[in-house]
Design a protein around this motif. Structure first.
Motif, mmCIF file in Angstrom:
data_model
loop_
_atom_site.group_PDB
_atom_site.id
_atom_site.type_symbol
_atom_site.label_atom_id
_atom_site.label_comp_id
_atom_site.label_asym_id
_atom_site.label_seq_id
_atom_site.Cartn_x
_atom_site.Cartn_y
_atom_site.Cartn_z
ATOM 1 N N LYS A 14 0.843 -1.206 0.000
ATOM 2 C CA LYS A 14 0.000 0.000 0.000
ATOM 3 C C LYS A 14 0.874 1.250 0.000
ATOM 4 C CE LYS A 14 -3.862 -2.273 0.278
ATOM 5 N NZ LYS A 14 -4.582 -2.544 -0.923
ATOM 6 N N ALA A 15 0.597 2.145 -0.939
ATOM 7 C CA ALA A 15 1.266 3.453 -1.062
ATOM 8 C C ALA A 15 2.785 3.335 -1.183
ATOM 9 C CB ALA A 15 0.880 4.354 0.104
ATOM 10 N N THR A 16 3.259 2.313 -1.894
ATOM 11 C CA THR A 16 4.704 2.129 -2.001
ATOM 12 C C THR A 16 5.250 2.333 -3.405
ATOM 13 O OG1 THR A 16 4.451 -0.262 -2.305
ATOM 14 C CG2 THR A 16 4.817 0.528 -0.047
ATOM 15 N N ASN A 17 4.389 2.524 -4.406
ATOM 16 C CA ASN A 17 4.968 2.766 -5.727
ATOM 17 C C ASN A 17 5.349 4.243 -5.872
ATOM 18 O OD1 ASN A 17 2.915 4.289 -7.210
ATOM 19 N ND2 ASN A 17 1.786 2.395 -7.534
ATOM 20 N N PRO A 18 6.183 4.582 -6.828
ATOM 21 C CA PRO A 18 6.704 5.941 -6.941
ATOM 22 C C PRO A 18 5.637 7.018 -7.146
ATOM 23 C CG PRO A 18 7.965 4.455 -8.320
ATOM 24 C CD PRO A 18 6.802 3.687 -7.801
ATOM 25 N N PHE A 19 4.454 6.622 -7.558
ATOM 26 C CA PHE A 19 3.372 7.577 -7.778
ATOM 27 C C PHE A 19 2.437 7.650 -6.573
ATOM 28 C CE2 PHE A 19 4.866 6.280 -11.947
ATOM 29 C CZ PHE A 19 5.083 7.509 -12.547
ATOM 30 N N GLY A 20 2.848 7.043 -5.464
ATOM 31 C CA GLY A 20 2.052 7.078 -4.243
ATOM 32 C C GLY A 20 0.936 6.052 -4.205
ATOM 33 N N GLY A 21 0.936 5.145 -5.156
ATOM 34 C CA GLY A 21 -0.128 4.153 -5.242
ATOM 35 C C GLY A 21 0.244 2.809 -4.661
ATOM 36 N N ASP A 22 -0.659 1.873 -4.857
ATOM 37 C CA ASP A 22 -0.526 0.531 -4.303
ATOM 38 C C ASP A 22 -0.056 -0.453 -5.365
ATOM 39 O OD1 ASP A 22 -1.779 1.782 -2.162
ATOM 40 O OD2 ASP A 22 -3.743 0.948 -2.626
ATOM 41 N N TRP A 23 0.592 -1.505 -4.924
ATOM 42 C CA TRP A 23 0.943 -2.647 -5.760
ATOM 43 C C TRP A 23 0.060 -3.817 -5.364
ATOM 44 C CZ3 TRP A 23 3.676 -1.837 -9.854
ATOM 45 C CH2 TRP A 23 4.718 -0.916 -9.866
ATOM 46 N N SER A 24 -0.282 -4.654 -6.324
ATOM 47 C CA SER A 24 -0.954 -5.912 -6.001
ATOM 48 C C SER A 24 -0.516 -6.978 -7.000
ATOM 49 C CB SER A 24 -2.478 -5.766 -6.009
ATOM 50 O OG SER A 24 -2.948 -5.543 -7.313
ATOM 51 N N VAL A 25 -0.541 -8.209 -6.550
ATOM 52 C CA VAL A 25 -0.229 -9.362 -7.396
ATOM 53 C C VAL A 25 -1.361 -10.352 -7.201
ATOM 54 C CG1 VAL A 25 1.364 -11.281 -7.801
ATOM 55 C CG2 VAL A 25 2.263 -9.034 -7.162
ATOM 56 N N THR A 26 -1.938 -10.794 -8.309
ATOM 57 C CA THR A 26 -3.032 -11.770 -8.263
ATOM 58 C C THR A 26 -2.829 -12.802 -9.365
ATOM 59 O OG1 THR A 26 -4.394 -10.374 -9.705
ATOM 60 C CG2 THR A 26 -4.732 -10.144 -7.327
ATOM 61 N N VAL A 27 -3.442 -13.952 -9.174
ATOM 62 C CA VAL A 27 -3.407 -14.970 -10.216
ATOM 63 C C VAL A 27 -4.221 -14.454 -11.405
ATOM 64 C CG1 VAL A 27 -5.408 -16.268 -9.374
ATOM 65 C CG2 VAL A 27 -3.631 -17.437 -10.683
ATOM 66 N N ASN A 28 -3.784 -14.761 -12.596
ATOM 67 C CA ASN A 28 -4.482 -14.355 -13.808
ATOM 68 C C ASN A 28 -5.805 -15.106 -13.919
ATOM 69 O OD1 ASN A 28 -5.025 -14.892 -16.891
ATOM 70 N ND2 ASN A 28 -3.788 -13.030 -16.767
ATOM 71 N N THR A 29 -6.872 -14.399 -14.262
ATOM 72 C CA THR A 29 -8.191 -15.042 -14.338
ATOM 73 C C THR A 29 -8.294 -16.036 -15.489
ATOM 74 O OG1 THR A 29 -9.037 -13.168 -15.610
ATOM 75 C CG2 THR A 29 -9.421 -13.145 -13.235
ATOM 76 N N GLY A 30 -7.501 -15.865 -16.532
ATOM 77 C CA GLY A 30 -7.564 -16.774 -17.672
ATOM 78 C C GLY A 30 -6.692 -18.006 -17.542
ATOM 79 N N SER A 31 -5.637 -17.902 -16.745
ATOM 80 C CA SER A 31 -4.707 -19.026 -16.600
ATOM 81 C C SER A 31 -3.995 -18.926 -15.254
ATOM 82 C CB SER A 31 -3.661 -18.993 -17.712
ATOM 83 O OG SER A 31 -2.652 -19.947 -17.460
#
Length: 130
Positions: free
Chosen positions: A76-93
């Motif tokens: 949360k709030a760690t990318n250079p633009f002050g936003g959040d990062w997330s990693v999720t499994v791809n819905t298609g594969s």
């Protein structure tokens, strides 16, 4: 006259600060995406796929830097633009994963940043859409 030139130079430099700040943030953003991708692949280990992957799990695995994970290991709030990062499994594969970012402090540059990152996608996109 010399004071005038110095003042003009200072005004010019200050006018360039937002553009330079964006370029620096863009370089850091690309670097962080690369680090997240490498850490997520390392998190997979011998798992058959990326099912149930999350940034929190990748952070807890110890492969990702604290500057991306943040104090709560949630990105949360760690990318250079002050936003959040997330990693999720791809819905298609389940053999693929998605890295997502928010850009709250520079929302007007979403298209520019998307086009910068499009070539780094699995599909080697020429241009971002949507």
């Amino acid at each position: 006259i010399a004071v005038g030139f110095v003042a003009l130079a200072i005004v010019f430099i200050f006018a360039q600060v937002p553009k330079l700040q964006y370029q620096w943030n863009k370089v850091q953003f690309q670097s962080q995406v690369s680090e997240i991708v490498q850490a997520t692949v390392a998190w997979k280990k011998s798992r058959p796929n990326f099912d149930a992957v999350s940034l929190n799990k990748v952070c807890l695995d110890g492969e990702l830097s604290h500057s991306i994970c943040g104090t709560a290991n949630d990105g949360k709030a760690t990318n250079p633009f002050g936003g959040d990062w997330s990693v999720t499994v791809n819905t298609g594969s389940k053999g693929l994963f998605d890295v997502k970012a928010t850009l709250p402090s520079d929302a007007g540059r979403v298209v520019s940043l998307s086009n910068t990152m499009s070539a780094a996608t699995r599909g080697n996109c020429i241009e971002a859409t949507g």
